[in-house]
Design an enzyme around this catalytic site. Structure first.
Site, PDB file in Angstrom:
ATOM      1  N   LYS A 107      40.466 -24.346  13.916  1.00 56.08           N
ATOM      2  CA  LYS A 107      39.221 -23.848  14.265  1.00 56.08           C
ATOM      3  C   LYS A 107      38.815 -23.219  13.274  1.00 56.08           C
ATOM      4  O   LYS A 107      37.509 -22.720  12.825  1.00 56.08           O
ATOM      5  CB  LYS A 107      39.280 -22.421  15.227  1.00 56.08           C
ATOM      6  CG  LYS A 107      38.526 -21.626  15.205  1.00 56.08           C
ATOM      7  CD  LYS A 107      39.376 -20.290  16.428  1.00 56.08           C
ATOM      8  CE  LYS A 107      39.122 -19.401  15.985  1.00 56.08           C
ATOM      9  NZ  LYS A 107      38.706 -18.268  15.175  1.00 56.08           N
ATOM     10  N   ASN A 108      39.377 -22.803  12.694  1.00 53.40           N
ATOM     11  CA  ASN A 108      39.171 -20.951  10.979  1.00 53.40           C
ATOM     12  C   ASN A 108      39.274 -22.595   9.663  1.00 53.40           C
ATOM     13  O   ASN A 108      38.918 -21.394   8.787  1.00 53.40           O
ATOM     14  CB  ASN A 108      40.987 -20.659  10.462  1.00 53.40           C
ATOM     15  CG  ASN A 108      41.203 -19.653  11.919  1.00 53.40           C
ATOM     16  OD1 ASN A 108      39.949 -19.063  12.635  1.00 53.40           O
ATOM     17  ND2 ASN A 108      42.320 -19.152  12.576  1.00 53.40           N
TER      18      ASN A 108
ATOM     19  N   ARG B 128      33.204 -13.224  13.196  1.00 48.23           N
ATOM     20  CA  ARG B 128      32.938 -12.566  12.168  1.00 48.23           C
ATOM     21  C   ARG B 128      32.638 -13.650  10.802  1.00 48.23           C
ATOM     22  O   ARG B 128      32.277 -13.645   9.624  1.00 48.23           O
ATOM     23  CB  ARG B 128      34.263 -11.686  11.336  1.00 48.23           C
ATOM     24  CG  ARG B 128      34.835 -10.674  12.685  1.00 48.23           C
ATOM     25  CD  ARG B 128      36.025 -10.255  12.048  1.00 48.23           C
ATOM     26  NE  ARG B 128      36.029  -9.317  10.442  1.00 48.23           N
ATOM     27  CZ  ARG B 128      36.393  -8.664  10.564  1.00 48.23           C
ATOM     28  NH1 ARG B 128      35.550  -7.410  10.870  1.00 48.23           N
ATOM     29  NH2 ARG B 128      36.230  -8.234   9.323  1.00 48.23           N
TER      30      ARG B 128
ATOM     31  N   VAL C  37      49.552  -8.029   9.517  1.00 48.43           N
ATOM     32  CA  VAL C  37      48.421  -8.481   8.553  1.00 48.43           C
ATOM     33  C   VAL C  37      47.525  -7.634   9.491  1.00 48.43           C
ATOM     34  O   VAL C  37      46.462  -7.247   8.550  1.00 48.43           O
ATOM     35  CB  VAL C  37      48.163 -10.433   9.002  1.00 48.43           C
ATOM     36  CG1 VAL C  37      47.131 -10.589   8.832  1.00 48.43           C
ATOM     37  CG2 VAL C  37      49.529 -10.533   8.473  1.00 48.43           C
TER      38      VAL C  37
ATOM     39  N   ASP D 165      48.570 -15.112  14.032  1.00 42.82           N
ATOM     40  CA  ASP D 165      48.251 -15.718  14.911  1.00 42.82           C
ATOM     41  C   ASP D 165      49.059 -16.431  15.049  1.00 42.82           C
ATOM     42  O   ASP D 165      49.112 -17.073  16.965  1.00 42.82           O
ATOM     43  CB  ASP D 165      46.927 -16.249  14.589  1.00 42.82           C
ATOM     44  CG  ASP D 165      45.789 -16.251  14.195  1.00 42.82           C
ATOM     45  OD1 ASP D 165      45.576 -14.996  14.333  1.00 42.82           O
ATOM     46  OD2 ASP D 165      45.060 -17.176  13.047  1.00 42.82           O
TER      47      ASP D 165
ATOM     48  N   ASP E 223      37.895 -10.575  17.696  1.00 41.54           N
ATOM     49  CA  ASP E 223      38.982  -9.670  18.444  1.00 41.54           C
ATOM     50  C   ASP E 223      38.932  -8.446  18.301  1.00 41.54           C
ATOM     51  O   ASP E 223      38.620  -7.765  16.921  1.00 41.54           O
ATOM     52  CB  ASP E 223      40.349 -10.814  17.625  1.00 41.54           C
ATOM     53  CG  ASP E 223      40.085 -12.341  18.580  1.00 41.54           C
ATOM     54  OD1 ASP E 223      39.860 -12.624  19.522  1.00 41.54           O
ATOM     55  OD2 ASP E 223      40.402 -13.418  17.462  1.00 41.54           O
TER      56      ASP E 223
END
EC number: 2.5.1.7
Length: 444
Positions: free
Chosen positions: A22-23, A94, A331, A309, A119
């Site tokens: 996804k990222n 974002r 983070v 994550d 999120d």
């Protein structure tokens, strides 16, 4: 609010194919807007964040063909039709903020991005993004409605040192530097595997861009671009998520396409608590090997550390591990709120505002809990839960799968759709009983 019923005391067995990251996918779609050349992306995950990004690109002028069965997207943007991002895109995630960097070359007189959503894991300041863009020559105006960036005189390469190796800021500055004149050097940059994938994509497009081992990226501005065909890397977060589900359910899952070189920090901690896995040429098999042993310090960090994550699903593993374990989230400042849901199920978790490790982090003086102590093992009981964010959502599903006392209601499951392709179907094929709200009577 979309919801599911997850039945507990379930052992997961079988194989699952991990989707494209996804990222990486969302950022590559934005990067394709840098030029008017054609881009073909393969191994594209069919998830909500990608669907939203495709819709955003179309609104901006991209011509997109998406063969979802073949997992291939072809995107071509002859010209940019819109310089103001519609608010419905910024309230979801974002990704739109990256348009400030990506489109300044093609829209020098201004790009507007509304206030961002995403999120609920903390404000995630954009200061690093905006200050870096200013050093490249962008003019930035911030209002209650959003962010306006322009570069009427063009962008010029610069030396930029990030105060923190922010993934989003690094991506934004890479994209902006591609459209700048001359050389840009970004120091203390993030070098996650998804950023390396972005760099490889840009190199294929004709951009001269290199990295080295001290978190430095060098980019030379590019005017002539090539068409690109690129296969997206597997999603290391999804791979680890199903790996953790295998271990916590005392089952065995082969995660096809998982790449161990992208997951070394995770595999190291998993092995330290007794989780089983074996690495194969085409994936990783995860399995329950022996009773889990806690007593570990789990400290999230930027690459090459244990990524944030992975933290939330791993907390479920720690709740089933013997001993006292510590989580130190360095983070994101508000990423431990989901533990309330695990406590509701019977987990023993204590939250702390202090840094519970030898290393103080940037949140050491903050007024919010960013450390936790988890005592285990504790049996979990089925209950009702509301998902606060994407990765907490998978943690709740994992907890519900091993819970005693029947089924758990989990609401706000559209969060899972943002990052996991066909997550319900994959779980069901592994042996889980997962029912949507309108079909619960089948198992009642």
């Amino acid at each position: 609010m979309p919801g599911i019923k997850v039945f507990g005391e379930t052992v997961l067995r079988g194989s699952v194919r991990v989707s494209g990251a996804k990222n990486a996918t969302t950022k590559l779609l934005v990067a394709s807007l840098l030029s008017d050349q054609r881009t073909i992306l393969k191994n594209v995950p069919n998830i909500e964040d990608v669907r939203q990004t495709v819709d955003l690109c179309r609104v901006l002028g991209a011509i997109v063909e998406w063969d979802q069965q073949a997992q291939v997207i072809e995107i071509h943007t002859p010209r940019i039709l819109l310089s103001k991002v519609p608010p419905q895109f910024s309230c979801v995630n974002r990704i739109p903020i990256l348009l400030l960097g990506a489109l300044l070359r093609r829209c020098p007189y201004g790009i507007f991005v509304p206030i961002l959503g995403g999120d609920a894991i903390g404000p995630r300041t954009l200061h690093f993004h905006l200050e870096g863009l200013k050093k490249l020559g962008a003019e930035i105006v911030i209002s209650d409605e959003g962010y306006w960036a322009s570069a009427p005189n063009g962008l010029v390469g610069a030396h930029i040192t990030l105060p923190y190796p922010s993934v989003g800021a690094t991506e934004n500055l890479i994209l902006a530097s591609v459209g700048a004149q001359g050389r840009t050097i970004i120091k203390n940059a993030a070098l996650e595997v998804e950023i390396i994938d972005l760099i490889v994509f840009l190199q294929k497009a004709g951009v001269e861009i290199t990295t080295d081992n001290d978190k430095t990226i060098e980019i030379f501005g590019c005017q002539d671009f090539y068409s690109v065909e690129h296969s997206i890397i597997p999603d290391k977060i999804e791979a680890a998520s199903f790996g953790m589900a295998a271990v916590v359910s005392q089952g065995r899952i082969f995660v096809e396409q998982a790449r161990h070189e992208h997951m070394i920090p995770f595999l190291k901690v998993l092995r330290s608590i007794g989780g089983g896995f074996s690495v194969h040429e085409n994936g990783i098999e995860f399995f329950y090997d022996k009773p889990l042993k806690g007593g570990v310090l789990l400290e999230t960090d930027v690459h090459p550390g244990f990524i944030t994550d992975w933290q939330q699903p791993f907390a479920v593993l720690l709740s089933q591990s013997e001993g006292c374990s510590v989580i130190h989230e360095t983070v994101h400042e508000n990423r431990l709120g989901y533990l309330k849901g695990l406590v509701k199920m019977g987990a023993h978790c204590d939250l702390f505002h202090e840094c519970l490790s030898a290393k103080s982090c940037r949140y050491s003086t903050g007024n919010h809990p960013h450390s936790a102590v988890i005592h285990g093992p504790t049996p979990l009981q089925a209950t009702d839960l509301v998902i606060p964010d994407l990765r907490a959502g998978f943690a709740y599903v994992m907890a519900a799968l091993i819970a005693e006392g029947g089924a758990s209601w989990i609401e706000n499951t559209e969060m899972l759709d943002r990052g996991y392709t066909d997550w319900r179907g994959k779980l069901e094929r592994l042996g889980a009983k997962v029912l949507a709200r309108d079909s619960v009577s089948v198992y009642v």
